[in-house]
Design a protein around this motif. Structure first.
Motif, PDB file in Angstrom:
ATOM      1  N   GLU A   1      41.520  37.665  31.451  1.00  0.00           N
ATOM      2  CA  GLU A   1      40.476  38.592  31.894  1.00  0.00           C
ATOM      3  C   GLU A   1      39.425  38.773  30.807  1.00  0.00           C
ATOM      4  O   GLU A   1      39.716  38.646  29.613  1.00  0.00           O
TER       5      GLU A   1
ATOM      6  N   TYR B   1      36.308  37.620  40.354  1.00  0.00           N
ATOM      7  CA  TYR B   1      35.397  38.575  39.728  1.00  0.00           C
ATOM      8  C   TYR B   1      35.535  39.944  40.384  1.00  0.00           C
ATOM      9  O   TYR B   1      35.908  40.054  41.552  1.00  0.00           O
TER      10      TYR B   1
ATOM     11  N   LEU C   1      46.349  33.686  33.156  1.00  0.00           N
ATOM     12  CA  LEU C   1      45.186  34.400  33.674  1.00  0.00           C
ATOM     13  C   LEU C   1      44.544  35.145  32.513  1.00  0.00           C
ATOM     14  O   LEU C   1      45.220  35.920  31.832  1.00  0.00           O
TER      15      LEU C   1
ATOM     16  N   CYS D   1      44.370  41.334  36.228  1.00  0.00           N
ATOM     17  CA  CYS D   1      44.132  40.277  37.207  1.00  0.00           C
ATOM     18  C   CYS D   1      45.470  39.827  37.771  1.00  0.00           C
ATOM     19  O   CYS D   1      46.474  39.746  37.050  1.00  0.00           O
TER      20      CYS D   1
ATOM     21  N   THR E   1      38.652  31.267  39.710  1.00  0.00           N
ATOM     22  CA  THR E   1      38.169  32.454  39.009  1.00  0.00           C
ATOM     23  C   THR E   1      37.925  33.567  40.019  1.00  0.00           C
ATOM     24  O   THR E   1      37.434  33.313  41.121  1.00  0.00           O
TER      25      THR E   1
ATOM     26  N   CYS F   1      38.152  36.858  35.710  1.00  0.00           N
ATOM     27  CA  CYS F   1      39.516  36.396  35.449  1.00  0.00           C
ATOM     28  C   CYS F   1      39.577  34.923  35.772  1.00  0.00           C
ATOM     29  O   CYS F   1      39.349  34.528  36.919  1.00  0.00           O
TER      30      CYS F   1
ATOM     31  N   ARG G   1      35.462  35.426  44.540  1.00  0.00           N
ATOM     32  CA  ARG G   1      36.217  34.386  43.845  1.00  0.00           C
ATOM     33  C   ARG G   1      35.534  33.055  44.012  1.00  0.00           C
ATOM     34  O   ARG G   1      34.802  32.813  44.974  1.00  0.00           O
TER      35      ARG G   1
ATOM     36  N   MET H   1      43.992  36.403  45.203  1.00  0.00           N
ATOM     37  CA  MET H   1      43.725  36.863  43.841  1.00  0.00           C
ATOM     38  C   MET H   1      43.229  38.292  43.941  1.00  0.00           C
ATOM     39  O   MET H   1      42.684  38.703  44.982  1.00  0.00           O
TER      40      MET H   1
ATOM     41  N   TRP I   1      42.704  42.415  41.740  1.00  0.00           N
ATOM     42  CA  TRP I   1      42.659  43.302  40.573  1.00  0.00           C
ATOM     43  C   TRP I   1      43.486  44.546  40.848  1.00  0.00           C
ATOM     44  O   TRP I   1      43.413  45.129  41.949  1.00  0.00           O
TER      45      TRP I   1
END
Length: 114
Positions: free
Chosen positions: A6, A79, A4, A95, A77, A22, A71, A34, A36
């Motif tokens: 970032e 965000y 991963l 991430c 990915t 990420c 995502r 996923m 943060w």
């Protein structure tokens, strides 16, 4: 192996915005969730926001209404759009991606000056 990576951290004044990204690379995995997390100096790592494969989101109370997680499942990915940043948002943002295992990025520094 899954990595991963970032990007998007930096220094910003209070009230400003940053967008973290990420991207997962390596073995192709469909992540159930996923998200943060962040860690301020001298503090424990805390959840900021998560998003499931289906798009269900959760936010820490401290960021709800200011941060938005999204995502792209096709690109694996995730965000984090961070608006109205405050000095207390300062920290290293990590991430996280969950499948059968729990994966972590190396972290990206976010510093909000007053």
């Amino acid at each position: 192996q899954v990595q991963l990576v970032e990007s998007g951290g930096g220094l910003v004044q209070a009230g400003g915005s940053l967008r973290l990204s990420c991207a997962a690379s390596g073995r192709r995995i469909s992540f159930n969730a996923m998200g943060w997390y962040r860690q301020a100096p001298g503090e424990q790592r805390e959840l900021v926001a998560t998003i499931t494969k289906g798009g269900t989101t959760t936010y820490a109370d401290s960021v709800r209404g200011r941060f938005t997680i999204s995502r792209d499942n096709a690109d694996n990915t995730v965000y984090l759009q961070m608006n109205s940043l405050k000095p207390e948002d300062t920290g290293v943002y990590y991430c996280n991606a969950v499948s059968n295992f729990n994966y972590w990025g190396q972290g990206t520094q976010v510093t909000v000056s007053s």
